[in-house]
Motif scaffolding. Structure first.
Motif, mmCIF file in Angstrom:
data_model
loop_
_atom_site.group_PDB
_atom_site.id
_atom_site.type_symbol
_atom_site.label_atom_id
_atom_site.label_comp_id
_atom_site.label_asym_id
_atom_site.label_seq_id
_atom_site.Cartn_x
_atom_site.Cartn_y
_atom_site.Cartn_z
ATOM 1 N N SER A 137 0.823 -1.216 0.000
ATOM 2 C CA SER A 137 0.000 0.000 0.000
ATOM 3 C C SER A 137 0.855 1.264 0.000
ATOM 4 C CB SER A 137 -0.928 0.003 1.209
ATOM 5 O OG SER A 137 -0.181 -0.118 2.393
ATOM 6 N N LEU A 138 2.132 1.134 0.412
ATOM 7 C CA LEU A 138 2.984 2.324 0.510
ATOM 8 C C LEU A 138 3.699 2.641 -0.793
ATOM 9 C CD1 LEU A 138 4.532 1.558 4.024
ATOM 10 C CD2 LEU A 138 2.624 3.068 3.492
ATOM 11 N N LEU A 139 3.540 1.779 -1.811
ATOM 12 C CA LEU A 139 4.221 2.024 -3.088
ATOM 13 C C LEU A 139 3.466 3.063 -3.917
ATOM 14 C CD1 LEU A 139 4.948 -1.640 -4.272
ATOM 15 C CD2 LEU A 139 6.506 -0.111 -3.056
ATOM 16 N N ALA A 140 4.210 3.799 -4.734
ATOM 17 C CA ALA A 140 3.576 4.747 -5.650
ATOM 18 C C ALA A 140 2.964 3.981 -6.823
ATOM 19 C CB ALA A 140 4.599 5.748 -6.155
ATOM 20 N N GLY A 141 1.984 4.620 -7.505
ATOM 21 C CA GLY A 141 1.219 3.974 -8.567
ATOM 22 C C GLY A 141 2.024 3.206 -9.595
ATOM 23 N N GLY A 142 3.062 3.837 -10.137
ATOM 24 C CA GLY A 142 3.859 3.204 -11.181
ATOM 25 C C GLY A 142 4.516 1.925 -10.705
ATOM 26 N N TRP A 143 5.024 1.949 -9.476
ATOM 27 C CA TRP A 143 5.675 0.752 -8.930
ATOM 28 C C TRP A 143 4.670 -0.359 -8.688
ATOM 29 C CZ3 TRP A 143 8.645 5.161 -8.073
ATOM 30 C CH2 TRP A 143 10.016 5.016 -8.371
ATOM 31 N N LYS A 144 3.508 0.044 -8.221
ATOM 32 C CA LYS A 144 2.461 -0.952 -7.992
ATOM 33 C C LYS A 144 2.152 -1.695 -9.290
ATOM 34 C CE LYS A 144 -0.292 0.954 -4.212
ATOM 35 N NZ LYS A 144 -1.613 1.458 -3.835
ATOM 36 N N GLN A 145 1.990 -0.927 -10.391
ATOM 37 C CA GLN A 145 1.655 -1.548 -11.670
ATOM 38 C C GLN A 145 2.764 -2.489 -12.116
ATOM 39 O OE1 GLN A 145 -1.400 -0.558 -11.120
ATOM 40 N NE2 GLN A 145 -1.766 -0.544 -13.317
ATOM 41 N N ARG A 146 4.013 -2.072 -11.919
ATOM 42 C CA ARG A 146 5.122 -2.933 -12.334
ATOM 43 C C ARG A 146 5.194 -4.192 -11.483
ATOM 44 N NH1 ARG A 146 9.507 1.743 -13.123
ATOM 45 N NH2 ARG A 146 11.022 0.102 -12.660
ATOM 46 N N LEU A 147 4.866 -4.037 -10.204
ATOM 47 C CA LEU A 147 4.839 -5.217 -9.335
ATOM 48 C C LEU A 147 3.713 -6.164 -9.770
ATOM 49 C CD1 LEU A 147 5.810 -6.792 -6.871
ATOM 50 C CD2 LEU A 147 4.276 -5.406 -5.463
ATOM 51 N N ALA A 148 2.569 -5.568 -10.121
ATOM 52 C CA ALA A 148 1.438 -6.393 -10.571
ATOM 53 C C ALA A 148 1.825 -7.170 -11.825
ATOM 54 C CB ALA A 148 0.215 -5.519 -10.842
ATOM 55 N N LEU A 149 2.524 -6.501 -12.732
ATOM 56 C CA LEU A 149 2.972 -7.187 -13.943
ATOM 57 C C LEU A 149 3.965 -8.294 -13.573
ATOM 58 C CD1 LEU A 149 2.995 -7.449 -16.989
ATOM 59 C CD2 LEU A 149 4.747 -5.681 -17.109
ATOM 60 N N GLY A 150 4.876 -7.964 -12.668
ATOM 61 C CA GLY A 150 5.859 -8.957 -12.222
ATOM 62 C C GLY A 150 5.172 -10.185 -11.661
ATOM 63 N N CYS A 151 4.123 -9.982 -10.861
ATOM 64 C CA CYS A 151 3.404 -11.104 -10.262
ATOM 65 C C CYS A 151 2.621 -11.896 -11.312
ATOM 66 C CB CYS A 151 2.456 -10.610 -9.177
ATOM 67 S SG CYS A 151 3.317 -10.117 -7.680
ATOM 68 N N ALA A 152 2.193 -11.210 -12.372
ATOM 69 C CA ALA A 152 1.388 -11.879 -13.401
ATOM 70 C C ALA A 152 2.232 -12.771 -14.305
ATOM 71 C CB ALA A 152 0.627 -10.852 -14.231
ATOM 72 N N ILE A 153 3.551 -12.587 -14.291
ATOM 73 C CA ILE A 153 4.385 -13.394 -15.199
ATOM 74 C C ILE A 153 5.366 -14.294 -14.459
ATOM 75 C CG2 ILE A 153 4.219 -11.768 -17.132
ATOM 76 C CD1 ILE A 153 7.161 -10.948 -16.257
ATOM 77 N N LEU A 154 5.108 -14.513 -13.156
ATOM 78 C CA LEU A 154 5.989 -15.375 -12.365
ATOM 79 C C LEU A 154 6.108 -16.771 -12.966
ATOM 80 C CD1 LEU A 154 4.825 -14.347 -8.803
ATOM 81 C CD2 LEU A 154 7.144 -14.109 -9.693
ATOM 82 N N HIS A 155 5.022 -17.255 -13.564
ATOM 83 C CA HIS A 155 4.992 -18.620 -14.097
ATOM 84 C C HIS A 155 5.370 -18.638 -15.577
ATOM 85 C CE1 HIS A 155 1.269 -16.588 -14.800
ATOM 86 N NE2 HIS A 155 0.743 -17.571 -15.517
ATOM 87 N N GLN A 156 5.955 -17.559 -16.067
ATOM 88 C CA GLN A 156 6.432 -17.446 -17.449
ATOM 89 C C GLN A 156 5.375 -17.851 -18.476
ATOM 90 O OE1 GLN A 156 10.131 -19.678 -16.333
ATOM 91 N NE2 GLN A 156 11.063 -18.072 -17.596
ATOM 92 N N PRO A 157 4.250 -17.188 -18.454
ATOM 93 C CA PRO A 157 3.178 -17.556 -19.385
ATOM 94 C C PRO A 157 3.521 -17.128 -20.809
ATOM 95 C CG PRO A 157 2.600 -15.549 -18.226
ATOM 96 C CD PRO A 157 3.900 -16.010 -17.639
#
Lengths: 258, 383
Positions: A137-157
């Motif tokens: 919750s303490l991250l700024a918007g841009g970082w949050k989005q990049r983290l979300a992307l990072g989490c979405a590709i953990l399984h190398q889809p």
């Protein structure tokens, strides 16, 4: 040509909600490693199409296959081979960066021996190596989005769906986000992205313009602009293309009625 | 089924619940408060009720009667009005719960062996308390009256030169033995029901909220595009709250025994078994509520929509046998009813499975049906 040359195949796809036709006879294909942009005003049917492709919604008729799996008949197989990130920030705010990554690794069943490596990759990609213990919750918007992307590709889809990933993010962070998308494309991921920022369309290999549930134009950004080039408008932008296509469509519709 | 995914959900759920001070408190503080409130406040027993004594006779006999009222633990004479208006005023201002009016000539009538009357005024807004007061008062008066009769008969015999100094008045003496709750404490009746109440609300609410919260913030959509199976998500979402519910129950049983001295006559493991069976129902309903609610407010309302009637028809506060017959049938399809019966049976009567098996069977059937139904409704699609 390998069988997975086209990773997304949509054929005569229709989705109705009652009387309302959200997706109206859409057909297109997306190649492996391509960055495919989906453009259109709000309510054009972009998100509905993406949700069908992610097996979140069942199509009314037509066929769609993603990474070789039919979205209507093999939804669970589809889910193993895609990454999805929506416009709504969809990580857990009350967990730390590290805990979010750990959670999605577990849910996606990332093999244990490569889990640390994937975690390091996601952190590096999001630029959050130093912030693993930080509450999300303490991250700024841009970082949050990049983290979300990072989490979405953990399984190398092989295919990644991004539904307006940059909405509400400042221009600099948006630029950085698109660098990530390019990186994914180079690594062989197919990226299917919707946006309503016209300048972002330029970063796509190909774009489809969607309006009132139908694809009204499809091609490379360069080709689309070239079609519109004229003496009065020697250097048309994507925004010009977008506006003129929609005007032409509205005129055709009005003409058809009278 | 993939146990790792279930574990991941459970770990996440526990992290989220215990990290936030507000949710952490929500899991344990309201149950304890509710428990203490029911234990201390909900008390239908009548003790030391305030009584106005309006004595118009002011004789040794009337003072004797007053002493019998005062020596009982049920009444205490707080006021002695000297006129009807004063008595009326005391009743109006609810300074007293009841008033006794002893008419002039009371002692004289008694001395002459004539019937006489005294009047009792009762504040009847709470009908239950009022009828209990009237019962106590008539007991006291009856005892006093039969004592006077024995005295009278004895006096007459002695006057006739009888040999017997004192005789027993012939009559039937009712020998009362109250089983299971010998002190007739309403607290003993309520506390086992409070356990049911709390475990229901905690598990129902936490489950529904945990799922609906994810819908609200958008993470549910994210979860639906992952390979997680609905059953894994359901188990991961309910098991942590099942544990919290069982913990709350244990806490309540221990507090009930230690703080309120509730008898616990039965087998703790039998109660645990019944609770686990019962959790299938509450967790199932919690999931069901989450499938029909999109916001936490909706989930809240739906929870009460289910809980309120279920609570009323459980026999927790209002005895089922006094309900109209059709309503009694309705209670048969209320899982809470069976769990309340099991709790009371185990707590107060020490009943075993040999007696309670029909209730266990009912809970098992309800649990199975509800969990199956909600599992079928719990899809991974948006439409």
């Amino acid at each position: 040509m390998t069988p997975h040359e086209n990773t997304v195949i949509i054929d005569k796809l229709v989705k109705r909600f009652g009387d309302f036709v959200a997706v109206d006879d859409v057909s297109l294909t997306v190649k492996r490693g391509e960055i495919f942009g989906f453009l259109g005003p709000n309510g054009a049917g972009k998100s509905t199409t993406i949700r069908i492709l992610c097996a979140l919604l069942a199509p009314t008729s037509g066929v769609a296959t993603v990474a070789g799996y039919d979205v209507a008949r093999e939804p669970e197989a589809v889910k193993l081979h895609i990454g999805y990130m929506s416009q709504k920030f969809s990580l857990y705010d009350d967990l730390t960066v590290g805990e979010n990554i750990e959670f999605f690794s577990g849910i996606y069943g990332v093999p244990r021996d490569i889990r640390d490596e994937r975690r390091a990759y996601a952190l590096r990609m999001a630029g959050l190596e130093e912030k693993e213990q930080t509450k999300t919750s303490l991250l700024a918007g841009g970082w949050k989005q990049r983290l979300a992307l990072g989490c979405a590709i953990l399984h190398q889809p092989p295919v990644v769906f991004l539904d307006e990933p940059t909405s509400g993010v400042d221009p600099l962070a948006r630029r950085a986000f698109w660098d990530l998308i390019n990186e994914l494309s180079h690594a062989g991921h197919t990226v299917f992205v919707t946006t309503h920022y016209m300048e972002e369309a330029e970063y796509c290999h190909r774009v489809a313009l969607m309006y009132r549930g139908r694809v009204i134009s499809l091609g490379t950004p360069h080709d689309l602009r070239k079609q519109l080039r004229s003496d009065t408008l020697p250097e048309p932008t994507m925004e010009d293309v977008f506006v003129s296509m929609i005007e032409r469509e509205d005129a055709a519709l009005a003409g058809g009625k009278s | 089924m993939n146990f790792e995914r279930i574990r991941e959900i459970i770990v996440k759920e526990l992290r989220q619940s215990f990290r936030e001070p507000r949710t952490r408190a929500l899991m344990f503080i309201p149950p304890i408060i509710q428990f203490l409130v029911f234990g201390f406040v909900v008390n239908l027993d009548v003790e030391r009720s305030k009584l106005a004594w309006y004595d118009q006779d002011n004789s040794p006999a009337s003072r004797e009667l007053r002493a019998s009222f005062e020596s009982s633990e049920y009444f205490i004479v707080t006021n002695t009005p000297s006129n009807p208006a004063e008595l009326q005023d005391l009743m109006d201002r609810e300074s007293v719960h009841s008033g006794v009016v002893v008419p002039p000539g009371f002692a004289e009538d008694l001395a002459r062996g004539r019937s006489t009357r005294i009047q009792m005024l009762v504040e009847g807004t709470n009908s239950n308390t009022a009828s209990i007061l009237v019962n106590y008062a008539s007991d006291i008066v009856r005892t006093y009256s039969s004592g006077r009769m024995v005295d009278l008969i004895t006096q007459k015999r002695m006057a006739r030169g009888g040999q017997i100094a004192k005789m027993q008045a012939p009559g039937i003496d009712l020998q009362q033995r109250v089983w299971f709750n010998p002190e007739l404490k309403s607290r003993n009746y309520f506390i086992p029901g409070v356990a049911v109440n709390i475990i229901t609300i905690v598990t129902l609410m936490l489950t529904a909220m945990a799922i609906v919260r994810e819908k609200e913030i958008g993470t549910m959509e994210q979860l639906m595009v992952t390979p997680i199976k609905p059953i894994e998500l359901m188990l991961g979402k309910t098991l942590p709250f099942a544990v919290v519910g069982l913990f709350d129950l244990t806490l309540i049983v221990i507090l009930g025994i230690l703080v309120f001295r509730i008898p616990f006559a039965g087998n703790a493991f039998l109660l645990l078994g019944a609770s686990i069976l019962f959790l299938f129902t509450t967790l199932g309903v919690g999931i069901l509520i989450s499938t029909v609610s999109n916001t936490q407010q909706q989930a809240n309302l739906s929870t009460f929509f289910f809980f309120q009637p279920a609570f009323m028809l459980s026999g927790f506060a209002f005895p089922i046998r006094s309900m109209p017959e059709p309503v009694q049938w309705l209670t048969m399809v209320n899982p809470l009813r069976y769990f309340v019966e099991i709790c009371r049976g185990v707590f107060l009567k020490g009943s075993g499975f040999d007696v309670l098996w029909p209730q266990f069977a009912a809970l098992a059937v309800f649990g199975f049906c509800i969990i199956t139904f909600s599992a079928l409704r719990f899809h991974k699609r948006l439409d």
